[in-house]
Each structure stands twice: as structure tokens, then as C-alpha cells.
Write an enzyme that holds these catalytic residues in place. Structure first.
Site, mmCIF file in Angstrom:
data_model
loop_
_atom_site.group_PDB
_atom_site.id
_atom_site.type_symbol
_atom_site.label_atom_id
_atom_site.label_comp_id
_atom_site.label_asym_id
_atom_site.label_seq_id
_atom_site.Cartn_x
_atom_site.Cartn_y
_atom_site.Cartn_z
ATOM 1 N N PRO A 9 0.790 -1.238 0.000
ATOM 2 C CG PRO A 9 -0.120 -1.121 2.128
ATOM 3 C CD PRO A 9 0.522 -2.075 1.173
ATOM 4 C CG ASN A 10 -0.301 4.320 1.236
ATOM 5 O OD1 ASN A 10 -1.272 4.831 0.687
ATOM 6 N ND2 ASN A 10 -0.363 3.788 2.443
ATOM 7 N NE ARG A 17 3.896 6.773 1.635
ATOM 8 C CZ ARG A 17 4.209 5.572 2.056
ATOM 9 N NH1 ARG A 17 4.763 4.709 1.238
ATOM 10 N NH2 ARG A 17 3.974 5.210 3.289
ATOM 11 C CE1 TYR A 22 8.908 5.144 2.537
ATOM 12 C CE2 TYR A 22 7.348 6.945 2.860
ATOM 13 C CZ TYR A 22 7.884 5.732 3.268
ATOM 14 O OH TYR A 22 7.413 5.109 4.387
ATOM 15 C CG ASN A 71 8.449 -2.021 0.361
ATOM 16 O OD1 ASN A 71 7.901 -2.162 1.453
ATOM 17 N ND2 ASN A 71 9.044 -0.886 -0.015
ATOM 18 C CB ALA A 74 1.474 0.077 6.192
ATOM 19 C CG HIS A 77 5.373 -2.347 10.027
ATOM 20 N ND1 HIS A 77 6.693 -2.747 10.014
ATOM 21 C CD2 HIS A 77 5.305 -1.278 9.174
ATOM 22 C CE1 HIS A 77 7.376 -1.949 9.198
ATOM 23 N NE2 HIS A 77 6.560 -1.053 8.677
ATOM 24 C CG ASP A 84 0.197 -17.348 8.372
ATOM 25 O OD1 ASP A 84 1.187 -17.350 9.135
ATOM 26 O OD2 ASP A 84 -0.971 -17.463 8.786
ATOM 27 C CD GLU A 95 10.957 -7.584 5.626
ATOM 28 O OE1 GLU A 95 11.251 -8.691 6.135
ATOM 29 O OE2 GLU A 95 10.521 -6.625 6.277
ATOM 30 C CG HIS A 97 11.200 -2.256 4.475
ATOM 31 N ND1 HIS A 97 9.833 -2.218 4.333
ATOM 32 C CD2 HIS A 97 11.487 -3.432 5.076
ATOM 33 C CE1 HIS A 97 9.316 -3.320 4.854
ATOM 34 N NE2 HIS A 97 10.294 -4.075 5.306
ATOM 35 C CB ILE A 98 12.122 2.988 0.282
ATOM 36 C CG1 ILE A 98 11.516 2.256 -0.915
ATOM 37 C CG2 ILE A 98 12.775 4.303 -0.140
ATOM 38 C CD1 ILE A 98 10.237 2.881 -1.442
ATOM 39 C CB SER A 99 12.537 4.446 5.066
ATOM 40 O OG SER A 99 11.523 3.564 5.541
ATOM 41 N NE ARG A 104 9.951 6.061 8.542
ATOM 42 C CZ ARG A 104 9.052 5.859 7.575
ATOM 43 N NH1 ARG A 104 9.290 4.941 6.651
ATOM 44 N NH2 ARG A 104 7.945 6.575 7.523
ATOM 45 N NE ARG A 108 6.952 4.224 9.965
ATOM 46 C CZ ARG A 108 5.858 4.359 9.211
ATOM 47 N NH1 ARG A 108 5.534 3.436 8.337
ATOM 48 N NH2 ARG A 108 5.097 5.432 9.312
HETATM 49 C C1 DQA Z 1 8.283 1.093 3.810
HETATM 50 C C2 DQA Z 1 8.353 1.304 5.329
HETATM 51 C C3 DQA Z 1 6.995 1.060 5.973
HETATM 52 O O1 DQA Z 1 7.096 1.237 7.378
HETATM 53 C C4 DQA Z 1 5.976 2.029 5.427
HETATM 54 O O2 DQA Z 1 4.697 1.752 5.961
HETATM 55 C C5 DQA Z 1 5.942 2.072 3.945
HETATM 56 C C6 DQA Z 1 7.180 1.956 3.192
HETATM 57 C C7 DQA Z 1 9.602 1.443 3.122
HETATM 58 O O3 DQA Z 1 9.775 1.008 1.992
HETATM 59 O O4 DQA Z 1 10.438 2.158 3.684
HETATM 60 O O5 DQA Z 1 4.889 2.304 3.337
HETATM 61 O O6 DQA Z 1 8.005 -0.274 3.564
#
Ligand code: DQA
Length: 140
Positions: A9-10, A17, A22, A71, A74, A77, A84, A95, A97-99, A104, A108
Site C-alpha cells: 500500500p501507498n 509521497r 521516499y 515491499n 505498512a 508490520h 503466513d 524483503e 524497504h526504501i527507508s 523510525r 515499524r
Molecule cells: C516502507 C516502510 C513502511 O514502514 C511504510 O509503511 C511504507 C514503506 C519502506 O519502503 O520504507 O509504506 O516499507
């Protein structure tokens, strides 16, 4: 080699964003550059804001692809369901993550994906995806 990037999501809002976290590039632009650079890989991309759709996609690719770069955003978490699925499927999942999620908020710092991921790459901006891709090529 067949690899899919699955974004949660997002992440369709990348470039628009929270640019300080990001970055400024849309995922589509980044993905096109990645495809250009890694022509030897059959690379595809899927994004959904819906938990069940992410699970459906993981199940669809999880017995035939060589690698999944996930990725879950959200849902990382919160989603026992996605965790599963990662455990159930046969294709290795990296896995990403950008950040740096550990620098943070505390919520997270938990991931339902990590226990069953092949590895985890985070904090390198969009380059995290490229490093994940390289990890699959290096393991070949
Ligand atoms: C994220 C980190 C997550 O905590 C956050 O909810 C995201 C992006 C990242 O790529 O840094 O939407 O997965």
C-alpha cells in the site's frame, strides 16, 4: 530468471509521497531503468493497496518464479496473513524497504515477513530493490 517485485500500500504514490523519506522518483520510472539495466532478467512488477490481492499474487507466483522482491509497506508490520503466505510458498522472498525502518517509529521495527524471508535489505532508498535483485543474480 523470472523475478517479480511486489509492492504494498501507498507505494503507488512514490515520487509524490513524503519525498524526504521516499525520494522524488516514481516507481514506474525506476522500474523502467531497472529493466533496462537487467535485461538478462525477466522482471515484472505488481502493486496493490489491498492485503488479499497481495496474498493472491504471492500465491500465484510463489511456486514458479525464481525470486520475489517484496515491499509489503505498512502490511509488513501488521499482516499475519502475508507472513503466513511468505512461509507457505516455495519461491524465495527478499524483503525490502526504501527507508531504514529501524530508525523510525517503534511500530515499524516489527515485521511479519522477516522470519521467513531469504534476506532483508532496507534503508538504501530505491536502490534497496536493485540490491535485492543483485542478490538473486549472485545466488544463481
Ligand atoms: C516502507 C516502510 C513502511 O514502514 C511504510 O509503511 C511504507 C514503506 C519502506 O519502503 O520504507 O509504506 O516499507
Amino acid at each position: 530468471m523470472k523475478i517479480v517485485i511486489i509492492n504494498g500500500p501507498n507505494l503507488n504514490l512514490l515520487g509524490k509521497r513524503e519525498n524526504d523519506i521516499y525520494g522524488d522518483e516514481s516507481f514506474q520510472d525506476f522500474f523502467e531503468r531497472l529493466q533496462e539495466k537487467f535485461k538478462m532478467v525477466t522482471l515484472s512488477y505488481y502493486q496493490s493497496n489491498i492485503e488479499g490481492e497481495l496474498i493472491d499474487k504471492l500465491q500465484e507466483v510463489g511456486y514458479s518464479y525464481d525470486g520475489i522482491i517484496l515491499n509489503a509497506a505498512a502490511y509488513t508490520h501488521t499482516s499475519v496473513g502475508i507472513g503466513d503466505t511468505v512461509k507457505a510458498i516455495k519461491t524465495p522472498v527478499v524483503e525490502v524497504h526504501i527507508s531504514n525502518t529501524f530508525s523510525r517509529e517503534e511500530f515499524r521495527h516489527t515485521s511479519f515477513i522477516s522470519p521467513n524471508a531469504k534476506g532483508i535489505i532496507l534503508g538504501f532508498g530505491l536502490q534497496s530493490y536493485e540490491l535485492a535483485l543483485q542478490s538473486f543474480l549472485a545466488a544463481k
